[in-house]
Structures are given as structure tokens and as C-alpha cells.
Design an enzyme around this catalytic site. Structure first.
Site, PDB file in Angstrom:
ATOM      1  CB  THR A 151      -0.852   0.019   1.288  1.00 18.60           C
ATOM      2  OG1 THR A 151      -1.719  -1.093   1.242  1.00 18.60           O
ATOM      3  CG2 THR A 151      -1.636   1.297   1.440  1.00 18.60           C
ATOM      4  NE  ARG A 179      -8.219  -8.023   2.697  1.00 19.27           N
ATOM      5  CZ  ARG A 179      -7.209  -7.162   2.757  1.00 19.27           C
ATOM      6  NH1 ARG A 179      -7.127  -6.166   1.901  1.00 19.27           N
ATOM      7  NH2 ARG A 179      -6.263  -7.307   3.656  1.00 19.27           N
ATOM      8  CB  VAL A 180     -12.674  -3.432   3.069  1.00 23.84           C
ATOM      9  CG1 VAL A 180     -12.053  -2.100   3.422  1.00 23.84           C
ATOM     10  CG2 VAL A 180     -13.725  -3.244   1.976  1.00 23.84           C
ATOM     11  N   GLY A 181      -9.367  -3.952   3.444  1.00 25.76           N
ATOM     12  CA  GLY A 181      -8.258  -4.052   4.393  1.00 25.76           C
ATOM     13  C   GLY A 181      -8.245  -2.885   5.371  1.00 25.76           C
ATOM     14  CG  ASP A 182      -4.439  -1.739   6.822  1.00 28.37           C
ATOM     15  OD1 ASP A 182      -4.398  -2.575   5.887  1.00 28.37           O
ATOM     16  OD2 ASP A 182      -3.558  -0.894   7.008  1.00 28.37           O
ATOM     17  CB  THR A 202       2.130  -0.701   4.220  1.00 30.01           C
ATOM     18  OG1 THR A 202       2.055  -1.673   3.168  1.00 30.01           O
ATOM     19  CG2 THR A 202       3.561  -0.585   4.667  1.00 30.01           C
ATOM     20  N   GLY A 205      -3.495  -6.217   6.395  1.00 31.39           N
ATOM     21  CA  GLY A 205      -4.590  -5.412   6.923  1.00 31.39           C
ATOM     22  C   GLY A 205      -5.388  -6.122   8.007  1.00 31.39           C
TER      23      GLY A 205
HETATM   24  C1  SD4 Z   1      -4.309  -4.425   2.953  1.00 29.87           C
HETATM   25  N1  SD4 Z   1      -2.614  -3.203   4.143  1.00 29.87           N
HETATM   26  O1  SD4 Z   1      -5.200  -4.312   2.122  1.00 29.87           O
HETATM   27  C2  SD4 Z   1      -3.108  -3.520   2.824  1.00 29.87           C
HETATM   28  C3  SD4 Z   1      -2.095  -4.178   1.987  1.00 29.87           C
HETATM   29  C4  SD4 Z   1      -0.706  -3.681   2.191  1.00 29.87           C
HETATM   30  O2  SD4 Z   1       1.548  -3.988   2.112  1.00 29.87           O
HETATM   31  O3  SD4 Z   1      -0.403  -2.667   2.649  1.00 29.87           O
HETATM   32  N2  SD4 Z   1       0.281  -4.397   1.950  1.00 29.87           N
HETATM   33  O4  SD4 Z   1      -4.313  -5.261   3.836  1.00 29.87           O
END
Ligand code: SD4
Length: 299
Positions: A151, A179-182, A202, A205
Site C-alpha cells: 500500500t 474484502r476491505v483491508g486496513d 502497510t 490489513g
Molecule cells: C491491505 N494493508 O489491504 C493492505 C495491503 C498492504 O503492504 O499494505 N500491503 O491489507
């Protein structure tokens, strides 16, 4: 007065350089950071953000983004938006709304369309090929599908003491549809408070959101910790907690900057980041875990 910008991963360098010129010339933090993140989103070679991002299990590029204004604490966020060119700009626009500041899926797309944002097929031929290859690898080698995730996240402060943070990502490769991450979650993927500082994360998530880690870093800076101490403390204490309670911790990396332009990094894996301030040229560092410390050197 000082200015500064810090960003996750080496891929952000070009954007950081561009933003540093804008900041030096007196432009504000929100516009400078937006331009820097757009440069990462628009580059098809970066397969974890924006155009050319790696798709979900259905071979669709679903994007997450978040923006926070540290003066007003305004937030704008998008989850799983498809076919729009610059999610960070849409998130920034959303942050100006009073209600409906976090939109997902088709609702986010409708908002973007109505607000005049440029639509674009975000799947490149290369990303489609990578998806096909991974499907085959998963059959042949039972390889974990969930990697290749970087990210872009940034914290930026301008000469006028405005401080913002933002993220943009295609999330995890082969993620489930929806799916949604952080990254779009305020407090987890990013946080900003102009009177204190900002942080962005990053990594995995699913683990970052369990600890609201970006907020936690800002909270510790508010208590008086230097950004470097705050980032290390949050990453290592939380990684240990996850290991203890769940048996393992995913990759977690955080960069942060306080209102004075002092910055910090904490990571439990090898991690690169880019930084520029009125006193430091735009540069990339590589950070690594060393016990309970994060050490870094110029790339
Ligand atoms: C997620 N944190 O969607 C993001 C992916 C990411 O390095 O940052 N990866 O989980």
C-alpha cells in the site's frame, strides 16, 4: 516553518520528490500529498496500487483509499471501488462531506461518477497475466495467494502547519471479492492530527486493523514520544500481543511524522520508505527489525 513528507515503499520516491517541490514552493499539504499518491496510482508498474493493481480472486481490481485532514479531523474513505482512476482524489473529495464519508462498492462508484471523477479500466494485461499465473501456481504448489501487497501511505506537513495523511491500495492479491483491508479505515491504515502528527500503515490489513495501529502511534506521539519511539513501540508490542494470543503476527510496517517534521519508522519485516523535509533531500531508506528496535539505512 518546516515542511515534510514521509511515505511507505520505494515506489513513492518519485511522488515524494514531486511533492517536496510543491511544499517548498508553498503549496499545501493536502494537494501536495494527493499529487504524490496519484503518481503512484497512475504508474502501471506498481502492481499494488491504482492502475495495474493486482486483482481479486474474480480478476477484478477493487481499490481501497483513505484521506484525513489533521486540522479538522475530516476523513474520506472508499472500500472496494472499481474502474476509477484516482481513488485518493475521490477520498479527499469525500472528506469535505458532512455525512456519507465512507463509501463502498457501487455506492462509491456512483459518487465518483456524479462528482465527475475519471473512470478507467484499471486492469492491465500484465496484472491479468499475473492473476492467471497465480491461479496455476495455487493449483500446482498450493502457494498462499495473499502476497504482493504494498500500500502507498503518506503523511505530509506544509509550511502553514497543515498536516494530512492518506493511503491507496489494491489490497491483497487474490483477496475475496468485497474484502476491505486496513487502508481505508481511519485509525488503522492512517491517522492525522495537526496538533500532534500523523501515521500510516502497510502490511497485513487483517492484523493491522486489530490494533488500530495508526491511531495508536499518533496517541503515543501526543503523550510525548518521539515518532521513532512511538512507531517501534506500537509495532513490536502489538506483534508480540498477536503472537501470544493468536500464534502469529502478519507483516506490519508504519511510518509517521510529528508536527515538527520529525519522523519515525517501525517494522517487523524488511521495508522501504521515502522521506523528504526542508532539511533532507528526497531519499529512500530500507528498514529492518533488530530486536525491539527498527534500524534503517539509505537504499
Ligand atoms: C491491505 N494493508 O489491504 C493492505 C495491503 C498492504 O503492504 O499494505 N500491503 O491489507
Amino acid at each position: 516553518m518546516r515542511w515534510g513528507i514521509i511515505a511507505t515503499w520505494e515506489m513513492a520516491l518519485e511522488g515524494v520528490r514531486h511533492a517536496s517541490k510543491m511544499l517548498e514552493n508553498g503549496l499545501n499539504a493536502a494537494d501536495s500529498m494527493e499529487e504524490a499518491i496519484k503518481m503512484v496510482e497512475n504508474n502501471p508498474l506498481y502492481t499494488s496500487v491504482g492502475y495495474g493493481g493486482l486483482p481479486n480472486e474474480k480478476c477484478e481490481v477493487e481499490l481501497d483509499a483513505g484521506f484525513m485532514d489533521g486540522n479538522t479531523l475530516s476523513v474520506g474513505a472508499l472500500g472496494g471501488i472499481k474502474d476509477f482512476k484516482n481513488p485518493i482524489s475521490i477520498a479527499k473529495n469525500l472528506s469535505e462531506e458532512r455525512f456519507n464519508i465512507f463509501l463502498v462498492g457501487t455506492g462509491a462508484e456512483e459518487y465518483a461518477h456524479k462528482s465527475g471523477f475519471e473512470s478507467k479500466n484499471m486492469l492491465t494485461e500484465e496484472s491479468r497475466k499475473a492473476w492467471e499465473k497465480r491461479i496455476q501456481e495455487m493449483k500446482d504448489k498450493s502457494l498462499s495467494p495473499y502476497d504482493g501487497h504494498d500500500t502507498v501511505g503518506m503523511v505530509c506537513i506544509d509550511k502553514y502547519e497543515n498536516l494530512v495523511s492518506g493511503t491507496s491500495t489494491s489490497g491483497l492479491f487474490m483477496k475475496k471479492k468485497g474484502r476491505v483491508g486496513d487502508s481505508p479505515l481511519p485509525g488503522s491504515g492512517y491517522y492525522a492530527d495537526s496538533q500532534v502528527g500523523g501515521a500510516v500503515a502497510t502490511g497485513l490489513g487483517e492484523d493491522i486493523m486489530k490494533g488500530c495501529l495508526s491511531y495508536e502511534v499518533v496517541r503515543l506521539m501526543e503523550e510525548g514520544l518521539h515518532p521513532q519511539q512511538a512507531a517501534e513501540k506500537v509495532v513490536y508490542e502489538f506483534s508480540k500481543k498477536l503472537e501470544k494470543r493468536r500464534g502469529k503476527a502478519g507483516a506490519i510496517s508504519i511510518v509517521c511524522m510529528n508536527k515538527n517534521g520529525e519522523w519515525g519508522v517501525g517494522t517487523n519485516v524488511e521495508f522501504s520508505f521515502a522521506v523528504a523535509t526542508d532539511e533532507e533531500e528526497p531519499r529512500v531508506y530500507v528498514a529492518n527489525k533488530d530486536g525491539d528496535k527498527t534500524i534503517y539505512h539509505l537504499a
